[in-house]
Design a protein around this motif. Structure first.
Motif, PDB file in Angstrom:
ATOM      1  N   SER A 191      -6.921  -1.560 -64.322  1.00 61.65           N
ATOM      2  CA  SER A 191      -7.118  -2.478 -63.205  1.00 61.65           C
ATOM      3  C   SER A 191      -5.787  -3.016 -62.706  1.00 61.65           C
ATOM      4  N   MET A 244      -4.240   0.087 -60.566  1.00 62.65           N
ATOM      5  CA  MET A 244      -4.979   0.642 -59.439  1.00 62.65           C
ATOM      6  C   MET A 244      -4.772  -0.187 -58.191  1.00 62.65           C
ATOM      7  N   LYS A 285      -8.074  -2.080 -53.653  1.00 60.74           N
ATOM      8  CA  LYS A 285      -9.346  -1.718 -53.034  1.00 60.74           C
ATOM      9  C   LYS A 285     -10.285  -1.030 -54.015  1.00 60.74           C
ATOM     10  N   THR A 286      -9.721  -0.360 -54.980  1.00 63.16           N
ATOM     11  CA  THR A 286     -10.581   0.353 -55.921  1.00 63.16           C
ATOM     12  C   THR A 286     -11.007  -0.526 -57.085  1.00 63.16           C
ATOM     13  N   SER A 287     -10.493  -1.748 -57.111  1.00 66.37           N
ATOM     14  CA  SER A 287     -10.735  -2.549 -58.310  1.00 66.37           C
ATOM     15  C   SER A 287     -12.197  -2.944 -58.437  1.00 66.37           C
ATOM     16  N   THR A 288     -12.917  -3.024 -57.307  1.00 62.04           N
ATOM     17  CA  THR A 288     -14.342  -3.354 -57.428  1.00 62.04           C
ATOM     18  C   THR A 288     -15.086  -2.241 -58.150  1.00 62.04           C
ATOM     19  N   THR A 289     -14.731  -1.020 -57.785  1.00 62.73           N
ATOM     20  CA  THR A 289     -15.343   0.110 -58.477  1.00 62.73           C
ATOM     21  C   THR A 289     -15.077   0.000 -59.967  1.00 62.73           C
ATOM     22  N   LEU A 290     -13.839  -0.317 -60.258  1.00 64.88           N
ATOM     23  CA  LEU A 290     -13.433  -0.397 -61.653  1.00 64.88           C
ATOM     24  C   LEU A 290     -14.242  -1.463 -62.370  1.00 64.88           C
TER      25      LEU A 290
END
Lengths: 357, 497, 374
Positions: free
Chosen positions: B356, B359, B362-367
């Motif tokens: 996290s 990255m 923007k991709t952190s929600t996915t994470l």
């Protein structure tokens, strides 16, 4: 810093070489079955004990009731282990149910065995039961899977509340009283049958043997005389009254010259329920009631004390009163001799709290 | 502690390295031209003034302020009739050059080299101050308080500090570190408060640094730390000028490194790493509570999982019956022993944490979704780990974020693993073994030769005012003892000041 | 950092260290089963009397500590006693230090074995303790003494765990009667001797003098420490009396630890497991100080005190200690509830060092002082 490295190396190598682990036994929770109670009854043969327990402790698995005839207590655990797929552990043992017959023969050696096990906590509740405990458990374990746990919670609740509903004794209190010269231990007595597990009163021990006990009515007097000096609810049927939050203040005096033991007891309580004929709105009838209550309390207390004298036990630690900082204490035998023949004087005073309505 | 420093070898190689960059040629146009050969941005401008004089300007276009070149140098020189042309350049100070080596150094720092046509060389500073503007601190955010933070421009950083401490006692000593980076390092301290011995230690340590590159403050700290094999940071790294100014005022030293927005503060203690600038903003009772909470959560983040392992592998007696039943139920069908279970979960947690960070946001929600739901819930449902452990891992992970110092909050992972092994071997005594080791280690550490575990060991009672509890600020009348300030009192005592 | 210096000195340690060290040294292993030997309530007076005696002894000790000879460390002792005698004394000291150290290690390992890990093999525990102590000691005397504060802070509050025992219904006044001995059927002398032996420990300050700030009021700090220790002894003993009653107390192995088993907190039951683990701070600290003392004593008796300390030498000493403790462990096993031979040896040796060292040393300084003034 090399120390750090070597330390970590040592640790990791020890971790890898599990064959070299410092332990011979393991207490991983999923591999053990910590039992919460043991019940001890007289076995079939002379000198043998019948030990039973319930495994596993609360879990969504079917309960099994184990029981076996043994000479040594540890033998029981061993034989359970042979039958069961988890190792039986006593570290969470919370209750010890002892059959009345066993209790009458003396339980000090039994308790000593349990206390020597370092895993067992000294907060282990002692209970004497009359009747068929096995039938009760076998009957109830189908309906109520965590039966043993709720029994434990019950004892814990009344121990914490100190409300005098039932007597609660743990193994440490018992042993301390056994060894102390002026006090005798007591244990709650329950009557069990197939469907019920009912509190009956307090059982008194002398020399580690069960001598006798109170009934439910006498037990109220005992609670008020004993440690907690409190009863959450006192029911007096002859007077058609029920009192709440009764507190007592007891002053005991032992007069060795007069050969008397006098009790001065102050009660304070509240009327919870009254079904009698008196009109409690009138002050006079309140006074009458108080007089009747005092008379009733005196009578009951004297009869309890007489019973204790008959049984030659002193669970109230009255003998402690004879001690003084600088005098030589009486021996235990001397005290009991004095106690069983002492004259008893009881003086009760009752204070009723104002009626709320 | 037992490994001898290997810096000697580095020093040896370094000597050879230096020779690589030394050119012992005389200062001539040809030689200077040689310096910018194969440099696209190296420029040479020949200019004729007064008809008979040819002046030459040599500079690196990307390093100087090209817009000011015309107005500062070329225009004044056009009409210059003086013999010593540097007097014509009034707006900036031109210095005479004597060697090629010096010329090269100054050129690379953003000076314009100037040949006056009569064999004399001058260097005119025209540094390009391109940089980020002052922004909010991201590493240590606070709600109420100054919002500015350091930038990569070292002069700007010094300005920020000087504005906060406008006294002439605030000294700045310049060093350069790294024979490739030639990073400007500035040692700051308040003369008369900071202990000269400590300043001296810092001075020596900085000047001893001998390495090719000092890119940022951690490179510098790595060379200045007393104990390089410790997991604990011995310098506080902060990008908050208010924090630095406060430390300077207490008698500590601050080291700024060019091109990095972080400053090093020393000497510090272990407990300093738990202090946040916010502590001094809250009311003292709230601040004390928060501070204690931080200590407790650091302890929890290191010991919670090991405690779980100790309890479930060795000390089942310690668990209250009610909790034991929960544990028994949640663990009864697990394939792994508590130790392996905890180890896997911790590793996975570290992987998620690290991912996290790296990255894009923007991709952190996915994470978060993957980490939380897939790994957490699915692992429980699949029967790999127990619910209890998931809860504890979560608590431990959140607790580790409470520590204001990022470097310190990262140490707990290693400690946790060590404790985990110990607890699986020896239960509670094992954890205590670990604690004793860590405490003894902390006790042995030092920051700029000052004990790291002060005010506990050595015991400085009056520093306890700003320790577990943060006493009301008017009560803190003395500067912390572990800094050994020359001037102890924080308030003005009339005759002394 | 490359050099391995154990006995360097950069700062003077103040009053906190003296109090912490003296107090912790008086709260070592014996205190855990001391109440069992005292048994009768009137031993409270015994503790008080011994406390006063110990105070007098500390007065003598503080005189020694502030004499100009002892202040100089080794050199001073050499001047005072002569090099040869000092070497002999140091040689004898090795035995005393080793006895004390091994008893602490073995005693602690035994408690862990008895209360926490009945299935554990003792050598593991011993190995771990010595490893840890070696690590602490290898940081040098100064840092080890500093660690004393940490050990003190981590263990001092354990005494607070005993407060619940002072409240009714557990505590009743007649548990404390008779306060004045009425017959001598119970022989209290061993208990009293144990109090004295258990109070020994501050005499080790003599070996640590070079690290202490000499300009302070040593006597006051020692008195504070002694008073705290006596108070703790009294508290523990009173708590035991209230909890067990005197007859039962005589039958309990480690009353001070056993008592804690009765406590329950909402999060952890069996608080004793946690308490025993935490006690390690205190023991490990003391063992590491003793390791350093032992190393010093060996160096003096070997006559190499002027040479530099070496890592090899120190580790060799630690290994020797480890071997020695293993050896004793395999021979002296405690059976039943009585003390074993080894504990008895420490009982006497501790009492001996505490009683004689301060007075003998004071006498030596007086004689020497008179001799030099003539």
């Amino acid at each position: 810093m090399r120390a750090f490295t070597s330390f970590m190396l040592l640790l990791s190598s020890m971790c890898l070489l599990t064959g070299c682990s410092p332990f011979a036994s393991d207490n991983t929770v999923e591999e053990i079955a910590p039992v919460t109670f043991l019940s001890v009854e007289a076995g079939g043969e002379k000198g043998k004990l019948k030990v039973s327990t319930l495994v596993p402790p609360v879990m969504k698995e079917d309960k099994q009731f184990f029981s076996t005839n043994v000479t040594l207590l540890e033998q029981g655990r061993r034989s359970f282990n042979l039958k069961y797929y988890r190792e039986i552990k006593l570290g969470q043992l919370r209750m010890l149910f002892i059959d009345e017959k066993v209790a009458r023969n003396g339980i000090v050696s039994l308790i000593d065995t349990i206390l020597t096990d370092p895993e067992v906590s000294p907060r282990l509740y002692l209970v004497v039961f009359k009747g068929d405990f096995e039938a009760f458990i076998k009957n109830r374990m189908q309906q109520q899977k965590d039966l043993d746990y709720y029994l434990y919670r019950m004892f814990k609740h009344y121990e914490k509340g100190k409300q005098g509903e039932i007597t609660v004794t743990n193994i440490h209190e018992f042993m301390e009283k056994v060894y102390s010269p002026y006090s005798d231990p007591y244990i709650p007595v329950f009557r069990v049958d197939k469907d019920n597990f009912r509190y009956e009163g307090t059982g008194f021990f002398g020399n580690g043997k069960l001598k006798g006990g109170t009934d439910k009515n006498q037990d109220q007097f005992f609670q008020l005389l004993n440690n907690y000096h409190f009863l959450k609810n006192m029911i007096i049927t002859p007077l058609d009254v029920s009192l709440g939050e009764v507190r007592s203040r007891v002053t005991t005096h032992v007069n060795l010259n007069d050969h008397t033991v006098s009790f001065n007891i102050h009660y304070r309580g509240r009327i919870d329920e009254y079904r009698g004929t008196k009109d409690l709105d009138r002050q006079v009838s309140i006074y009458e009631l108080v007089d009747e209550l005092e008379g009733y309390m005196e009578e009951g207390t004297v009869s309890l004390l007489k019973k204790l004298q008959e049984l030659k036990v002193d669970p109230l630690e009255i003998g402690g009163q004879t001690m003084a900082p600088a005098s030589k204490p009486m021996s235990e035998e001397d005290w009991i001799k004095f106690w069983e023949s002492a004259k008893i004087k009881v003086d009760c005073h009752f204070e009723l709290e104002p009626l709320s309505i | 502690m037992f490994w001898k420093k290997k810096s000697k070898r580095v020093r040896h190689e370094n000597k050879e390295g230096n020779q690589l960059f030394q050119k012992s040629k005389d200062l001539s146009i040809a030689a200077v031209k040689g310096l910018i050969s194969n440099m696209d941005d190296g420029e040479l401008i020949e200019h004729r003034i007064n008809k008979e004089r040819n002046i030459t300007l040599i500079f690196i276009r990307t390093l100087i302020d090209v817009e000011r070149l015309n107005e500062s140098i070329i225009q004044p020189l056009k009409n210059c009739s003086e013999d010593m042309i540097h007097t014509c350049i009034a707006s900036v100070k031109a210095g005479a050059l004597s060697s090629l080596d010096e010329a090269q150094k100054l050129m690379m720092l953003g000076h314009v080299l100037l040949d006056d046509g009569k064999g004399r060389w001058w260097a005119v500073p025209l540094v390009n101050t391109l940089g980020r503007s002052i922004e909010q601190s991201e590493a240590e955010t606070i709600l109420y308080g100054p919002k500015d933070s350091f930038t990569e421009q070292i002069d700007q950083n010094i300005t920020l500090l000087r504005r906060r401490l406008p006294v002439t006692e605030l000294k700045t000593e310049k060093f350069s570190a790294g024979y490739l980076t030639k990073a400007k390092v500035v040692l700051m301290y308040v003369e008369g408060i900071a202990n000269p011995d400590i300043v001296d230690i810092a001075r020596k340590k900085i000047s001893k640094i001998n390495i090719d590159m000092v890119i940022e403050q951690s490179n510098l700290a790595a060379f200045m730390e007393d104990h390089i094999h410790s997991v604990f940071p011995q310098f506080q790294q902060t990008d908050r000028p208010d924090q630095c100014a406060y430390s300077l005022g207490l008698g500590k030293i601050v080291i700024l490194v060019a091109n990095t927005p972080f400053a090093l503060v020393a000497p510090i203690t272990f407990f300093h790493l738990f202090q946040s600038p916010e502590d001094y903003i809250h009311k003292w009772m709230v601040a004390s509570f928060l501070r204690c909470l931080r200590y407790v959560s650091y302890l929890a983040s290191t010991t919670l999982i090991p405690l779980y392992v100790a309890l479930t592998t060795h000390h089942y007696q310690v668990i209250p019956l009610q909790i034991l039943f929960v544990l028994l139920e949640s663990r009864s069908k697990l394939p792994f022993s508590p130790f392996w279970e905890a180890l896997f979960m911790l590793l996975i947690l570290e992987i998620i944490k690290e991912a996290s960070l790296r990255m894009p946001s923007k991709t952190s929600t996915t994470l978060g979704t993957i980490g939380g739901i897939v790994i957490g819930q699915a692992a429980v449902e699949a029967g790999f780990v127990s619910k209890v452990l998931i809860v504890l891992v979560g608590i431990a992970a959140i607790a580790s974020f409470l520590v204001p110092n990022y470097l310190l909050s990262k140490t707990n992972t290693l400690i946790q693993f060590a404790f985990l092994i110990l607890s699986s071997l020896l239960g509670f005594p094992g954890i205590v073994f670990g604690m004793i080791y860590v405490l003894a280690h902390l006790n042995g550490l030092s920051s700029l030769k000052q004990p790291y575990f002060a005010p506990v060991a050595p015991l400085y009672w009056r520093d306890w005012m700003d320790f577990f509890i943060r006493a009301p600020i008017p009560w803190m009348k003395k500067r912390p003892a572990h800094v050994h300030p020359l001037f102890k009192w924080r308030y003005n005592r009339g005759d002394d000041h | 950092m490359g050099d391995f210096i154990l006995f360097d000195k950069t700062a003077q340690l103040g009053k906190g260290y003296i109090i912490a060290f003296a107090n912790r040294s008086q709260m070592l292993y014996f205190i855990l089963f001391l109440p069992k030997f005292l048994e009768m309530p009137y031993s409270l007076l015994g503790i008080l009397a011994i406390g006063i005696l110990s105070q007098i002894n500390l007065f003598i000790l503080s005189k020694c500590l502030s004499s100009k000879y002892t202040q100089q460390g080794y050199q001073g002792f050499a001047d005072l006693l002569g090099r040869r005698t000092l070497r002999i004394i140091a040689f004898a000291g090795i035995a005393f230090i080793f006895i004390k150290m091994s008893l602490i290690i073995l005693g602690y390992a035994e408690i862990v074995h008895q209360f926490i890990f009945p299935a554990m093999q003792l050598p593991w525990m011993i190995l771990f303790i010595i490893l840890l102590s070696t690590y602490i000691a290898s940081q040098g005397m100064e840092k080890t003494l500093r660690f004393g504060i940490i050990a003190f802070l981590c263990t001092f509050w354990i005494i607070l765990l005993y407060i619940p025992y002072f409240f009714p219904p557990g505590a009743e006044l007649h548990d404390l009667y008779p306060l004045i001995p009425t017959d001598w059927s119970h022989n209290p002398w061993k208990g009293i001797l144990m109090v004295w032996s258990s109070l020994s420990g501050p005499e080790y300050l003599l070996l640590l003098l070079p690290w202490l700030n000499s300009k302070q009021k040593m006597l006051r700090y020692l008195s504070i420490a002694n008073a705290i220790s006596i108070l703790q002894y009294l508290l523990l003993f009173l708590g035991c009396l209230f909890f067990f009653g005197s007859t039962y107390l005589g039958k309990i192995g480690f009353p001070v630890v056993n008592m804690i088993r009765y406590l329950q907190s909402p999060v952890f039951e069996r608080v004793e497991i946690i308490m025993i683990s935490l006690l390690m701070f205190h023991y490990v600290f003391f063992i590491s100080v003793l390791l350093l003392c032992l190393y010093g004593a060996i160096r003096i008796s070997a006559g190499t005190q002027d040479k530099e300390t070496t890592r090899k030498g120190f580790y060799a000493v630690c290994l020797l200690v480890l071997a020695g403790v293993f050896f004793i462990q395999s021979f002296y096993w405690r059976e039943g509830k009585e003390l074993n031979g080894w504990a008895n040896v420490q009982l006497w040796s501790g009492a001996f060092t505490y009683l004689l060292i301060p007075s003998l040393l004071l006498a030596a300084t007086k004689i020497k002082g008179r001799g030099s003034s003539l």
